[in-house]
Structures are given as structure tokens and as C-alpha cells.
Design a protein around this motif. Sequence first.
Motif: not given
Length: 389
Positions: A273-276, A324-336, A378-380
Motif C-alpha cells: 500500500l505504501h508503493d500504491v 490507502l486513503a489514510a496512508l496517502l497524506p503521510l506516504v511522502h514523509a520519510e522521503f522528504a 473523498d474519491h478514495l
Amino acid sequence: MDAASHHLTRVISHGMNAETVISDWPALTSAEVARVLQRYPQAGKPQRLEWHSPRPFSAACVMHTDAGEIFIKRHHVRVRDVAALAEEHRFVAHLHANGLPVSTALQTEDGASALTDEHWTYEVFWLAPGVDLYRDAMSWTPFSSRTHAYSAGAMLARLHQASQGYDAPARAARPLISSFTIFSQEDPVRPLQAYIEQRPAIADYLHDRPWRGEVAQHLLPFHARLKPYLDEMAPLWTHNDWHASNLLWSDNSALAQAHTVLDFGLSDRTCALHDVATAIERNIVEWLAIPHRPDQLVHLDLLDALLDGYASLLPLTARQTRALAALLPLVHAEFALAELDYFHGVTQSQQNAALAYDTYLLGHAAWFNTPEGQRLLDHLERRANALEA
């Protein structure tokens, strides 16, 4: 061009914003490439240097040799040493053995998949088959057709199928790796502290910043929403930079299919899910356009095509879609944070370090509270509801 002058030669590369910039790293020269290829018996004799990559974090080029087209990539040793590249190459070899169309690294006469020369580390590949349709596309550029998005989604599912059984541990603390060690935990504060302590450049940058309060304001509310879904985050080695420009395509039309998967530099043990979520973050939201037009940044048609392509091989449940929707706002964090480490510690660019921390780490999370960010989430949720219907 002689070997000494390569320290002065720069190419135009992709910047952190929508502009092009002079590259941080000197361009590869014909003499330098010829010297490296002497260590690779299969590579043939160099004939002409064809192309320089505009990617910003390393230098790369294509060299035509009498054995074929060769792709050479050079990293600063502080960014990638031989051991770090070997981690990537072992994962790619596993995917290749499981039928994923990837380009495996050539080996030196000593059987190594990378080599070090002074303060540079090199890796060498045959030029992979396919059309480099998105060669000049910046990160966060959307797919140019729904067919591309669908095919990229299906190829990502193939990668996750091929990755099964690869049980290498997560990678060591290195610059520019997209890991998932902080927000994958029940309490992210301690692992965040550990992440920072393992990277002195980040600790130095944050020394005078009220970062604990900023993380608590911008990121922790999203983690509270993610927490109920952490059991969906089964560990898996993943690509972590799934953008259209890291795929080669069958042809140059709007109906082209994904043909070859490139660039495993950010790969690590995260979860499917992190990759998606990363694929959505990289291809569906026009982040670089936010200063110019705050709305119509999200391409929901491409999002649906990407997820439909993925689901054609690995269907997502309603609960996984909500995860996936819950992860999406955080998925960038470690790469940032990894970019902050790189820009403050390696290239020492205060401007880019500030972009990595303020605009990327904090700003991208905060964007999900805007009407456009909410429209995406919301779309997710609607997709999840439809899967339950």
C-alpha cells in the motif's frame, strides 16, 4: 574532453520546483566513461556518448559501444557506496528471476555489480528496451493518458507479485531512500526521533526548529487516522518511486503499455500500500502547479485508471482502499526527510533543504486538509464504498 575538466562540466537538470537548474553533479565525460567501462568486460569499446540524464540526484548518460547501448550512472560515494547499490541490485535480480521486465546491473571483471573510483560510485546497465516517453517529465507530472495510468498500475501489481519471497532486511540509514519506519508504528514519535538521531545532518537542520510541534500539528492527526489500518501494512520490498518516467513504454502513443521498470534507487522494505500511495502521490497530483492554480490539481480519472490497472491483478478490498486513503497524506514523509538529509548534509543547499522540510514534509501533508486534498481522499472513500456495495 579530458578527464580533468569533468569537474567543471554541468548539465541542465530538473530542479525542486518546475524550473530547470544547473546540475549539482558534474556531467559524465567520454574519457571517464571509457575508464569505467574498461572494468566491465561485456560492455564493449566506447564509440560515442549519446545523452545526459536530467535527473538531479546523480549523473547518468548513455554510451554507444561496439557491443550495444550502455547506461552508466554515477553517484557521490556519500549518497551510494558499492554496498548500497548491491542492495538495490540484489532486489532487481530477484524481480528479474520472477519475470518482471527490469534491467539488471552488469558485473565487473571481479564479479561486483558496482565499483568505486575516488569519491564516485558507478553502476552500469545495458540500455533497457522500450520508449522513454516521459524522459523529460519532472517528478509529479501526471500520466498523459488513462491507458498509461492503467498499464502502470498493472505493472506495479506485477512488481508486488514478483517481490514476494524477497526477505532481505530493510536498508541501513542512507540518504535518498524512501523507507517506512516511522508512521508504520503505533507510536511514531520515538521512531521519528531515532530516524533523526541516525542522520546528523537532519538533527543539525532541525536544531533550532520547533519541529516536534510542527510534526504534531501537520502529521500526527493523519497518523491517528492511519493507526486502525496498520495491520494492512504487511512488509514487502517495493519500488518507492513509481513515476511514469521510471517506466519505458511499448511505443510513443497514448495507448502505449508499460514495458520495462527502471530506477530502484529508492527501493526498500515498506509495504504494497505504501508503493500504491507513492504512485498516487507521484502521478496524480500536480504539486508543482499549486503556486499558480490551487484547484484542479488532482486527476481523478488517472487515479481510477491506475487503481483499476493494479486491481486487474491484485484487487484491493474496501478496507485496503480506506487504508490507502489514510496512508496517502503521510506516504511522502520519510522521503522528504531523506531529501532534507541530502540537501543539508551532502549538497548543502539551504534553499532546497527548506523546500524539503517546509514545502514537502509539512506542506504536502497540510495540503490534504484543503478542498482539493479532501476531494482526493473523498474519491478514495467513494471507491471503498463501491467495493462494499
